[in-house]
Scaffold this motif. Structure first.
Motif, PDB file in Angstrom:
ATOM      1  N   GLY A 201      -8.425   7.676 -11.781  1.00 11.71           N
ATOM      2  CA  GLY A 201      -8.322   7.068 -10.417  1.00 11.71           C
ATOM      3  C   GLY A 201      -8.135   8.001  -9.212  1.00 11.71           C
ATOM      4  N   PRO A 202      -7.416   7.565  -8.275  1.00 13.20           N
ATOM      5  CA  PRO A 202      -7.478   8.427  -6.898  1.00 13.20           C
ATOM      6  C   PRO A 202      -7.121   9.764  -7.253  1.00 13.20           C
ATOM      7  CG  PRO A 202      -6.150   6.273  -6.623  1.00 13.20           C
ATOM      8  CD  PRO A 202      -6.641   6.433  -8.144  1.00 13.20           C
ATOM      9  N   GLN A 203      -6.153  10.161  -7.946  1.00 12.16           N
ATOM     10  CA  GLN A 203      -5.931  11.627  -8.035  1.00 12.16           C
ATOM     11  C   GLN A 203      -6.996  12.325  -8.821  1.00 12.16           C
ATOM     12  OE1 GLN A 203      -2.225  12.990  -9.931  1.00 12.16           O
ATOM     13  NE2 GLN A 203      -1.182  10.894  -9.572  1.00 12.16           N
ATOM     14  N   ARG A 204      -7.971  11.833  -9.474  1.00  6.36           N
ATOM     15  CA  ARG A 204      -9.232  12.648 -10.092  1.00  6.36           C
ATOM     16  C   ARG A 204     -10.310  12.527  -8.790  1.00  6.36           C
ATOM     17  NH1 ARG A 204     -10.201  12.453 -16.321  1.00  6.36           N
ATOM     18  NH2 ARG A 204      -7.868  12.442 -16.992  1.00  6.36           N
ATOM     19  N   ASP A 205     -10.291  11.787  -7.923  1.00  5.27           N
ATOM     20  CA  ASP A 205     -11.232  12.138  -6.737  1.00  5.27           C
ATOM     21  C   ASP A 205     -10.463  13.076  -5.826  1.00  5.27           C
ATOM     22  OD1 ASP A 205     -12.848   9.893  -7.762  1.00  5.27           O
ATOM     23  OD2 ASP A 205     -11.852   8.444  -6.792  1.00  5.27           O
ATOM     24  N   GLU A 206      -9.318  13.107  -6.074  1.00  6.52           N
ATOM     25  CA  GLU A 206      -8.673  14.173  -5.127  1.00  6.52           C
ATOM     26  C   GLU A 206      -9.012  15.633  -5.656  1.00  6.52           C
ATOM     27  OE1 GLU A 206      -4.289  15.319  -3.327  1.00  6.52           O
ATOM     28  OE2 GLU A 206      -4.723  13.450  -4.380  1.00  6.52           O
ATOM     29  N   PHE A 207      -8.834  15.418  -6.812  1.00  6.38           N
ATOM     30  CA  PHE A 207      -8.982  16.758  -7.397  1.00  6.38           C
ATOM     31  C   PHE A 207     -10.653  17.172  -7.196  1.00  6.38           C
ATOM     32  CE2 PHE A 207     -10.838  18.172 -11.828  1.00  6.38           C
ATOM     33  CZ  PHE A 207     -10.307  19.794 -11.649  1.00  6.38           C
ATOM     34  N   LEU A 208     -11.482  16.155  -7.416  1.00  8.14           N
ATOM     35  CA  LEU A 208     -12.900  16.624  -7.183  1.00  8.14           C
ATOM     36  C   LEU A 208     -13.258  16.992  -5.606  1.00  8.14           C
ATOM     37  CD1 LEU A 208     -15.989  16.733  -7.971  1.00  8.14           C
ATOM     38  CD2 LEU A 208     -15.885  14.129  -7.373  1.00  8.14           C
ATOM     39  N   ASP A 209     -12.351  16.144  -4.829  1.00  6.81           N
ATOM     40  CA  ASP A 209     -12.474  16.747  -3.373  1.00  6.81           C
ATOM     41  C   ASP A 209     -12.066  18.120  -3.201  1.00  6.81           C
ATOM     42  OD1 ASP A 209     -12.773  15.766  -0.559  1.00  6.81           O
ATOM     43  OD2 ASP A 209     -10.577  16.349  -0.453  1.00  6.81           O
ATOM     44  N   ARG A 210     -11.107  18.355  -4.015  1.00 11.68           N
ATOM     45  CA  ARG A 210     -10.522  20.006  -3.876  1.00 11.68           C
ATOM     46  C   ARG A 210     -11.790  20.950  -4.089  1.00 11.68           C
ATOM     47  NH1 ARG A 210      -6.682  17.649  -1.724  1.00 11.68           N
ATOM     48  NH2 ARG A 210      -4.759  17.835  -2.039  1.00 11.68           N
ATOM     49  N   ILE A 211     -12.457  20.528  -5.147  1.00 13.37           N
ATOM     50  CA  ILE A 211     -13.636  21.344  -5.649  1.00 13.37           C
ATOM     51  C   ILE A 211     -14.627  21.463  -4.940  1.00 13.37           C
ATOM     52  CG2 ILE A 211     -15.256  21.494  -7.449  1.00 13.37           C
ATOM     53  CD1 ILE A 211     -13.308  20.086  -9.568  1.00 13.37           C
ATOM     54  N   VAL A 212     -15.148  20.237  -4.077  1.00 10.88           N
ATOM     55  CA  VAL A 212     -16.244  20.371  -3.167  1.00 10.88           C
ATOM     56  C   VAL A 212     -15.873  21.052  -1.911  1.00 10.88           C
ATOM     57  CG1 VAL A 212     -17.493  18.801  -1.928  1.00 10.88           C
ATOM     58  CG2 VAL A 212     -16.983  18.088  -4.035  1.00 10.88           C
ATOM     59  N   ALA A 251     -25.344  22.612  -1.433  1.00 10.77           N
ATOM     60  CA  ALA A 251     -26.512  21.502  -1.529  1.00 10.77           C
ATOM     61  C   ALA A 251     -26.365  20.724  -2.805  1.00 10.77           C
ATOM     62  CB  ALA A 251     -27.843  22.095  -1.231  1.00 10.77           C
ATOM     63  N   TRP A 252     -26.214  21.594  -3.943  1.00  9.22           N
ATOM     64  CA  TRP A 252     -26.238  21.093  -5.331  1.00  9.22           C
ATOM     65  C   TRP A 252     -25.007  20.186  -5.472  1.00  9.22           C
ATOM     66  CZ3 TRP A 252     -22.550  22.908  -8.735  1.00  9.22           C
ATOM     67  CH2 TRP A 252     -22.434  22.332 -10.126  1.00  9.22           C
ATOM     68  N   ILE A 253     -23.805  20.702  -5.106  1.00 10.85           N
ATOM     69  CA  ILE A 253     -22.568  19.860  -5.541  1.00 10.85           C
ATOM     70  C   ILE A 253     -22.345  18.847  -4.673  1.00 10.85           C
ATOM     71  CG2 ILE A 253     -21.053  21.107  -3.549  1.00 10.85           C
ATOM     72  CD1 ILE A 253     -19.962  19.959  -7.184  1.00 10.85           C
ATOM     73  N   ASP A 254     -23.020  18.562  -3.302  1.00  9.85           N
ATOM     74  CA  ASP A 254     -23.253  17.376  -2.823  1.00  9.85           C
ATOM     75  C   ASP A 254     -24.040  16.309  -3.256  1.00  9.85           C
ATOM     76  OD1 ASP A 254     -21.294  18.497  -0.728  1.00  9.85           O
ATOM     77  OD2 ASP A 254     -22.921  18.906   0.687  1.00  9.85           O
ATOM     78  N   SER A 255     -25.250  16.922  -3.839  1.00  9.21           N
ATOM     79  CA  SER A 255     -25.945  15.907  -4.505  1.00  9.21           C
ATOM     80  C   SER A 255     -25.669  15.323  -5.844  1.00  9.21           C
ATOM     81  CB  SER A 255     -27.316  16.790  -4.753  1.00  9.21           C
ATOM     82  OG  SER A 255     -27.188  17.651  -6.053  1.00  9.21           O
ATOM     83  N   ILE A 256     -24.424  15.734  -6.432  1.00  7.96           N
ATOM     84  CA  ILE A 256     -24.066  15.234  -7.754  1.00  7.96           C
ATOM     85  C   ILE A 256     -22.642  14.899  -7.575  1.00  7.96           C
ATOM     86  CG2 ILE A 256     -25.715  16.765  -8.976  1.00  7.96           C
ATOM     87  CD1 ILE A 256     -23.078  18.358  -9.879  1.00  7.96           C
ATOM     88  N   ARG A 257     -22.114  14.625  -6.329  1.00 10.19           N
ATOM     89  CA  ARG A 257     -20.902  14.350  -6.288  1.00 10.19           C
ATOM     90  C   ARG A 257     -20.550  13.095  -6.825  1.00 10.19           C
ATOM     91  NH1 ARG A 257     -16.359  15.042  -1.499  1.00 10.19           N
ATOM     92  NH2 ARG A 257     -14.792  13.967  -2.347  1.00 10.19           N
TER      93      ARG A 257
END
Length: 267
Positions: A201-212, A251-257
């Motif tokens: 859920g939301p915490q995983r999306d937050e984790f991905l946001d930190r990566i991006v 560009a790559w990370i934005d394309s596969i987010r």
């Protein structure tokens, strides 16, 4: 002349980390006392996955107990991409976070915040869990080393740094530059999140946001050191592909987010 065995790895302190008997000697910094107190706190809470501080030697270097094991350095060996090792690194960081959760630094503590979350956070994290900063034995991560960038940070930021280095979150083209290929970014990010214990859920999306966000911020840290004329970082910048690699990676990370989000939250 060195008075012991030079340990490979690192950038800023390359050639300056020495093993003498069962001790490691490394350059001290303005943060040495703080870092030692952090390590002692983690160990007092039962976490043995950090070096034992032993004081300062007659040359003004840090003294730390040597932790036996393997440390992967570029070009990274195939064993460093093991899914089991990846999961164990993530669990190790979670255990470290738990061990230092109640650590209260002095009010006037002056940390090196170059790699920490820009807004700080509620724990003092490692902030640089790259492949070269983890000791491995029998295919499992057993210790974190090199706490030069320890500072207050957000736990998911600390984990995102780990993921960027260990998954790695990079194009196949650029990962191959360091001897790494044949990995699936989405499934390996899922391993990191599962092992750390991030709920779906939301915490995983937050984790991905930190990566991006971390990838979008990449570059200034190295460029600042290049501007200071630090040759080790100049060489690293050139070896890693410079600004072209950073532009390509963003560009790559934005394309596969969205694809990565789906992989992270797959039931």
């Amino acid at each position: 002349m060195n008075d012991g065995e030079v340990l490979a790895g690192g950038v800023a302190n390359a050639g300056a980390i020495i093993k003498i008997g069962d001790e490691v000697r490394r350059p001290a910094s303005a943060q040495t006392e703080l870092v030692f107190s952090l390590l002692e706190h983690a160990r007092s809470n039962g976490f043995a996955g950090v070096p034992e501080p032993l004081g300062i030697d007659e040359q003004g270097r840090e003294r730390l107990r040597y932790i036996p094991g393997d440390v992967a350095i570029p070009p990274f060996p195939k064993w460093s991409l093991s899914p089991g090792l990846l999961a164990s690194v993530s669990r190790l960081l979670r255990d470290f976070h738990d061990a230092v959760a109640d650590f209260v630094p002095p009010a006037n503590a002056f940390w090196n915040t170059e790699l920490a979350h820009p807004d700080g956070g509620n724990i003092v994290g490692h902030n640089d869990v790259c492949v070269e900063n983890v000791v491995v034995r029998d295919g499992q991560a057993v210790a974190l080393i090199d706490f030069e960038f320890a500072a207050p940070t957000d736990p998911l930021h600390d984990l995102a740094v780990l993921a960027r280095h260990w998954v790695p979150v990079d194009t196949q083209q650029d990962a191959e530059r360091w001897g790494r290929s044949g990995f699936d970014v989405g499934s390996r990010l899922r391993i990191v999140a599962d092992a750390y214990g991030i709920p779906l859920g939301p915490q995983r999306d937050e984790f991905l946001d930190r990566i991006v966000r971390g990838i979008h911020r990449s570059g200034p840290f190295v460029l600042a050191r290049i501007a200071r004329g630090e040759q080790a970082f100049i060489d690293m910048w050139e070896r890693s592909g410079g600004q072209e690699r950073i532009t390509r990676r963003i560009a790559w990370i934005d394309s596969i987010r969205s694809e990565l989000s789906a992989a992270l939250n797959k039931n």
